[in-house]
Design a protein around this motif. Sequence first.
Motif, PDB file in Angstrom:
ATOM      1  N   THR A  25      32.056   1.446 -13.782  1.00  0.00           N
ATOM      2  CA  THR A  25      32.573   2.580 -13.018  1.00  0.00           C
ATOM      3  C   THR A  25      31.526   3.678 -12.917  1.00  0.00           C
ATOM      4  OG1 THR A  25      34.826   2.088 -13.758  1.00  0.00           O
ATOM      5  CG2 THR A  25      34.418   4.299 -12.879  1.00  0.00           C
ATOM      6  N   LEU A  26      30.845   3.935 -14.011  1.00  0.00           N
ATOM      7  CA  LEU A  26      29.791   4.951 -14.004  1.00  0.00           C
ATOM      8  C   LEU A  26      28.680   4.588 -13.025  1.00  0.00           C
ATOM      9  CD1 LEU A  26      29.351   5.902 -17.777  1.00  0.00           C
ATOM     10  CD2 LEU A  26      30.039   7.422 -15.910  1.00  0.00           C
ATOM     11  N   THR A  27      28.318   3.313 -13.001  1.00  0.00           N
ATOM     12  CA  THR A  27      27.264   2.868 -12.081  1.00  0.00           C
ATOM     13  C   THR A  27      27.681   3.120 -10.631  1.00  0.00           C
ATOM     14  OG1 THR A  27      26.529   1.174 -13.631  1.00  0.00           O
ATOM     15  CG2 THR A  27      25.915   0.886 -11.319  1.00  0.00           C
ATOM     16  N   LEU A  33      27.686   9.374  -5.903  1.00  0.00           N
ATOM     17  CA  LEU A  33      27.326  10.795  -5.996  1.00  0.00           C
ATOM     18  C   LEU A  33      25.878  11.036  -5.570  1.00  0.00           C
ATOM     19  CD1 LEU A  33      29.225  11.696  -9.286  1.00  0.00           C
ATOM     20  CD2 LEU A  33      29.778  12.428  -6.951  1.00  0.00           C
ATOM     21  N   ARG A  34      25.039  10.040  -5.731  1.00  0.00           N
ATOM     22  CA  ARG A  34      23.668  10.171  -5.233  1.00  0.00           C
ATOM     23  C   ARG A  34      23.697  10.283  -3.704  1.00  0.00           C
ATOM     24  NH1 ARG A  34      21.639   5.461  -6.661  1.00  0.00           N
ATOM     25  NH2 ARG A  34      21.322   6.159  -8.796  1.00  0.00           N
ATOM     26  N   ALA A  78      35.090   3.444   0.038  1.00  0.00           N
ATOM     27  CA  ALA A  78      35.110   4.849   0.453  1.00  0.00           C
ATOM     28  C   ALA A  78      36.088   5.639  -0.406  1.00  0.00           C
ATOM     29  CB  ALA A  78      35.493   4.952   1.927  1.00  0.00           C
ATOM     30  N   THR A  79      37.201   5.032  -0.741  1.00  0.00           N
ATOM     31  CA  THR A  79      38.180   5.692  -1.613  1.00  0.00           C
ATOM     32  C   THR A  79      37.559   5.996  -2.968  1.00  0.00           C
ATOM     33  OG1 THR A  79      40.062   4.638  -0.538  1.00  0.00           O
ATOM     34  CG2 THR A  79      40.379   5.374  -2.812  1.00  0.00           C
ATOM     35  N   ARG A  80      36.845   5.036  -3.535  1.00  0.00           N
ATOM     36  CA  ARG A  80      36.191   5.250  -4.833  1.00  0.00           C
ATOM     37  C   ARG A  80      35.195   6.400  -4.761  1.00  0.00           C
ATOM     38  NH1 ARG A  80      32.597   0.962  -5.162  1.00  0.00           N
ATOM     39  NH2 ARG A  80      31.207   2.465  -4.161  1.00  0.00           N
ATOM     40  N   ALA A  84      35.231  10.003  -6.747  1.00  0.00           N
ATOM     41  CA  ALA A  84      34.111  10.500  -7.549  1.00  0.00           C
ATOM     42  C   ALA A  84      33.767  11.934  -7.170  1.00  0.00           C
ATOM     43  CB  ALA A  84      32.901   9.593  -7.364  1.00  0.00           C
ATOM     44  N   VAL A  85      33.734  12.239  -5.883  1.00  0.00           N
ATOM     45  CA  VAL A  85      33.415  13.590  -5.420  1.00  0.00           C
ATOM     46  C   VAL A  85      34.509  14.576  -5.815  1.00  0.00           C
ATOM     47  CG1 VAL A  85      33.082  15.018  -3.359  1.00  0.00           C
ATOM     48  CG2 VAL A  85      31.939  12.792  -3.535  1.00  0.00           C
ATOM     49  N   ARG A  86      35.742  14.157  -5.675  1.00  0.00           N
ATOM     50  CA  ARG A  86      36.849  15.024  -6.086  1.00  0.00           C
ATOM     51  C   ARG A  86      36.787  15.316  -7.582  1.00  0.00           C
ATOM     52  NH1 ARG A  86      41.855  15.323  -3.285  1.00  0.00           N
ATOM     53  NH2 ARG A  86      42.932  14.744  -5.210  1.00  0.00           N
ATOM     54  N   GLY A  87      36.438  14.289  -8.347  1.00  0.00           N
ATOM     55  CA  GLY A  87      36.303  14.481  -9.794  1.00  0.00           C
ATOM     56  C   GLY A  87      35.187  15.456 -10.136  1.00  0.00           C
TER      57      GLY A  87
END
Length: 308
Positions: A25-27, A33-34, A78-80, A84-87
Amino acid sequence: MTRPGTAVDTYLDHLLVERGTAENTLTSYRRDLRRYLEHLDAAGVTDLADVTERHVGDFLVVLRTGRDGGSPLATASATRAVVAVRGLHRFALAEGLVAVDVAREVHPPSPPRRLPKALDVATVDRLLSVRGGDGDDVGGVRDRALHELLYSTGARITEAVGLDLDDVDVTARSVRLAGKGGKERIVPIGRPAIAALEAYRVRSRPALAARGRGTPAVFLNARGARLSRQSAWATLREAADRAGLDVAISPHTLRHSFATHLLDGGADLRVVQELLGHASVTTTQIYTQVTVDTLREVFAMAHPRARM
């Protein structure tokens, strides 16, 4: 001033150390996020506090279109990325890095609704024509009545196995179904289904009932108790196997077929809504797409200038 890149690094460290987020998940988040940082950089944003809701919304468009030169993402990916951006922005607000969570109102894309699979009329006829065993055993007569009822009324499997004897009105050719939320509806039933139910009531149900304790259920199992949803599913799969059908069939397949065939035959959408027991006509409208797709296929096959 908080540089977006610094905020992303801090957020990912937080997910790893404090949240124990899985490495896979982090990857994925790091990659998403990049791309978000590249999006902000292209927009000239150097301070996280300068990010607006429009920046975040535009990023969602970028994800789906690949307008930034990257690959367009499927809905799930795209949902993922949006998650990530919302988080990130939720974390930045909680840490006091920004005064407003600008991503709060930007929601991930909804997954496309899967269109129900409907059988054509000939396939339904083939399915309903099979017999259990030699056609006269108590289970086979019961199964035929159940399958006829499912297709004739569009009932959910829970509604069908929940029927009691008093819910079937042979004279009025109707059944009373208890739908979601306890909402009842009266649904007409066709002559073949009535005939199958009567054959079951006279020839098979008494033998099954003698093994039980006097339940009022219409459909009984081998022990004389109410037939379960799981057992009802199994009868349909067995019938499909005996009919030699190579498509996946469930009780909902017959419900989908019921609705689609009604609309193909000219039934009003609101009428179909009532028959299906849908609270909103919006739910029923998905079946109109099925019929449009069918029309499109027929047009492409039959019209002399359809493929020119």
